[in-house]
Design a protein around this motif. Structure first.
Motif, PDB file in Angstrom:
ATOM      1  N   ARG A 100       5.974  -2.105  -2.438  1.00 52.35           N
ATOM      2  CA  ARG A 100       5.127  -2.876  -3.366  1.00 52.35           C
ATOM      3  C   ARG A 100       3.973  -2.023  -3.876  1.00 52.35           C
ATOM      4  N   GLU A 101       3.416  -1.187  -2.991  1.00 50.35           N
ATOM      5  CA  GLU A 101       2.320  -0.299  -3.420  1.00 50.35           C
ATOM      6  C   GLU A 101       2.775   0.633  -4.528  1.00 50.35           C
ATOM      7  N   VAL A 102       3.870   1.337  -4.299  1.00 55.74           N
ATOM      8  CA  VAL A 102       4.341   2.293  -5.300  1.00 55.74           C
ATOM      9  C   VAL A 102       4.901   1.555  -6.520  1.00 55.74           C
ATOM     10  N   GLY A 103       5.489   0.386  -6.302  1.00 58.61           N
ATOM     11  CA  GLY A 103       5.993  -0.415  -7.425  1.00 58.61           C
ATOM     12  C   GLY A 103       4.877  -0.831  -8.374  1.00 58.61           C
ATOM     13  N   ALA A 104       3.724  -1.178  -7.812  1.00 60.14           N
ATOM     14  CA  ALA A 104       2.573  -1.550  -8.650  1.00 60.14           C
ATOM     15  C   ALA A 104       2.102  -0.350  -9.479  1.00 60.14           C
ATOM     16  N   LEU A 105       2.103   0.833  -8.861  1.00 58.83           N
ATOM     17  CA  LEU A 105       1.717   2.045  -9.605  1.00 58.83           C
ATOM     18  C   LEU A 105       2.689   2.308 -10.744  1.00 58.83           C
ATOM     19  N   ILE A 106       3.960   2.173 -10.461  1.00 56.65           N
ATOM     20  CA  ILE A 106       4.971   2.427 -11.489  1.00 56.65           C
ATOM     21  C   ILE A 106       4.917   1.350 -12.568  1.00 56.65           C
ATOM     22  N   GLN A 107       4.575   0.124 -12.186  1.00 58.97           N
ATOM     23  CA  GLN A 107       4.414  -0.935 -13.198  1.00 58.97           C
ATOM     24  C   GLN A 107       3.322  -0.560 -14.187  1.00 58.97           C
ATOM     25  N   HIS A 108       2.244   0.065 -13.707  1.00 64.31           N
ATOM     26  CA  HIS A 108       1.182   0.536 -14.610  1.00 64.31           C
ATOM     27  C   HIS A 108       1.723   1.592 -15.576  1.00 64.31           C
ATOM     28  N   ILE A 109       2.541   2.498 -15.067  1.00 66.05           N
ATOM     29  CA  ILE A 109       3.143   3.529 -15.921  1.00 66.05           C
ATOM     30  C   ILE A 109       4.072   2.883 -16.947  1.00 66.05           C
ATOM     31  N   THR A 110       4.837   1.889 -16.509  1.00 68.71           N
ATOM     32  CA  THR A 110       5.726   1.163 -17.423  1.00 68.71           C
ATOM     33  C   THR A 110       4.919   0.474 -18.512  1.00 68.71           C
ATOM     34  N   ASP A 111       3.854  -0.212 -18.119  1.00 72.06           N
ATOM     35  CA  ASP A 111       2.995  -0.892 -19.094  1.00 72.06           C
ATOM     36  C   ASP A 111       2.407   0.112 -20.083  1.00 72.06           C
ATOM     37  N   TRP A 112       1.928   1.250 -19.571  1.00 75.67           N
ATOM     38  CA  TRP A 112       1.369   2.296 -20.437  1.00 75.67           C
ATOM     39  C   TRP A 112       2.432   2.798 -21.409  1.00 75.67           C
ATOM     40  N   GLN A 114       5.109   1.282 -22.565  1.00 76.85           N
ATOM     41  CA  GLN A 114       5.409   0.274 -23.579  1.00 76.85           C
ATOM     42  C   GLN A 114       4.260   0.122 -24.573  1.00 76.85           C
ATOM     43  N   ALA A 115       3.021   0.212 -24.094  1.00 75.47           N
ATOM     44  CA  ALA A 115       1.867   0.070 -24.978  1.00 75.47           C
ATOM     45  C   ALA A 115       1.708   1.267 -25.920  1.00 75.47           C
ATOM     46  N   ASN A 116       2.201   2.423 -25.505  1.00 70.03           N
ATOM     47  CA  ASN A 116       1.986   3.651 -26.283  1.00 70.03           C
ATOM     48  C   ASN A 116       3.237   4.214 -26.936  1.00 70.03           C
ATOM     49  N   ILE A 117       4.332   3.481 -26.919  1.00 69.56           N
ATOM     50  CA  ILE A 117       5.584   4.023 -27.448  1.00 69.56           C
ATOM     51  C   ILE A 117       5.489   4.358 -28.934  1.00 69.56           C
ATOM     52  N   THR A 118       4.741   3.588 -29.705  1.00 68.63           N
ATOM     53  CA  THR A 118       4.611   3.874 -31.132  1.00 68.63           C
ATOM     54  C   THR A 118       3.942   5.229 -31.349  1.00 68.63           C
ATOM     55  N   ALA A 119       2.870   5.506 -30.615  1.00 73.14           N
ATOM     56  CA  ALA A 119       2.180   6.797 -30.739  1.00 73.14           C
ATOM     57  C   ALA A 119       3.072   7.939 -30.267  1.00 73.14           C
ATOM     58  N   ILE A 120       3.817   7.703 -29.210  1.00 78.68           N
ATOM     59  CA  ILE A 120       4.715   8.739 -28.692  1.00 78.68           C
ATOM     60  C   ILE A 120       5.821   9.031 -29.697  1.00 78.68           C
ATOM     61  N   GLN A 121       6.393   7.986 -30.275  1.00 77.21           N
ATOM     62  CA  GLN A 121       7.445   8.191 -31.283  1.00 77.21           C
ATOM     63  C   GLN A 121       6.899   8.915 -32.510  1.00 77.21           C
ATOM     64  N   ALA A 122       5.668   8.601 -32.910  1.00 77.76           N
ATOM     65  CA  ALA A 122       5.058   9.290 -34.053  1.00 77.76           C
ATOM     66  C   ALA A 122       4.853  10.770 -33.728  1.00 77.76           C
ATOM     67  N   ALA A 123       4.381  11.068 -32.521  1.00 78.03           N
ATOM     68  CA  ALA A 123       4.191  12.468 -32.118  1.00 78.03           C
ATOM     69  C   ALA A 123       5.525  13.199 -32.085  1.00 78.03           C
ATOM     70  N   ARG A 124       6.542  12.540 -31.612  1.00 76.05           N
ATOM     71  CA  ARG A 124       7.892  13.110 -31.555  1.00 76.05           C
ATOM     72  C   ARG A 124       8.386  13.448 -32.961  1.00 76.05           C
ATOM     73  N   THR A 125       8.201  12.512 -33.887  1.00 75.74           N
ATOM     74  CA  THR A 125       8.624  12.722 -35.272  1.00 75.74           C
ATOM     75  C   THR A 125       7.863  13.886 -35.892  1.00 75.74           C
ATOM     76  N   GLN A 126       6.533  13.921 -35.682  1.00 79.31           N
ATOM     77  CA  GLN A 126       5.731  15.033 -36.214  1.00 79.31           C
ATOM     78  C   GLN A 126       6.177  16.361 -35.639  1.00 79.31           C
ATOM     79  N   PHE A 127       6.457  16.399 -34.383  1.00 76.41           N
ATOM     80  CA  PHE A 127       6.925  17.632 -33.745  1.00 76.41           C
ATOM     81  C   PHE A 127       8.258  18.066 -34.345  1.00 76.41           C
ATOM     82  N   ASP A 128       9.189  17.119 -34.459  1.00 67.88           N
ATOM     83  CA  ASP A 128      10.511  17.436 -34.999  1.00 67.88           C
ATOM     84  C   ASP A 128      10.415  17.946 -36.432  1.00 67.88           C
TER      85      ASP A 128
END
Length: 149
Positions: A100-112, A114-128
């Motif tokens: 549960r401890e590590v699951g909560a940490l990973i849930q934060h990473i999952t939330d991050w 999902q919240a930042n996928i648009t910025a990540i996809q934009a950076a990916r496109t710019q890089f490509d």
């Protein structure tokens, strides 16, 4: 407690993840695995799940890989496997306190993620776009490919 590489882990409080022989490195490698992270998040709410439920939840995982992942997590003390003596046998998986401890940490990473996928996809496109047409010979074969699936 000297490692094969000649380092004495006692000088580092018994652990130093940067040393190849450190036991915590194996734990990090397990936790960093794609399917491990998804199993931990799927079970993070505390409710037990059966194998078939986990398999449906984790789109794309094979039964073999899910079985291997669940066994590895059980071995490390991150989840429990409860077998009920019914016909057919019923098996449930639930996170332990450590899980549960590590699951909560990973849930934060999952939330991050999902919240930042648009910025990540934009950076990916710019890089490509920026690197399109560059000489492929300048980059070693397999340099950009992921070592994990």
């Amino acid at each position: 407690m000297e490692t094969d590489s000649g380092f004495d882990l006692r000088q580092h409080g018994g652990v130093d993840v940067f040393l190849r022989d450190c036991p915590t490195r194996a734990v990090l490698e397990l936790i960093a695995g794609k399917w491990t992270m998804l199993v931990l998040v799927a079970l993070e709410d505390g409710d037990p799940m059966r194998f078939a439920e986990l398999r449906r939840r984790l789109d794309g995982v094979t039964p073999k890989v899910l079985t291997q992942t669940l066994r590895a997590l059980e071995r490390e003390g991150l989840l429990t496997r409860t077998l009920y003596p019914t016909v057919p046998p019923r098996v449930e998986y639930r996170l332990t306190g450590l899980g549960r401890e590590v699951g909560a940490l990973i849930q934060h990473i999952t939330d991050w993620s999902q919240a930042n996928i648009t910025a990540i996809q934009a950076a990916r496109t710019q890089f490509d776009e920026r690197t399109a047409g560059q000489d492929a010979a300048a980059v070693p074969a397999g340099f950009w490919s992921s070592p994990r699936s």
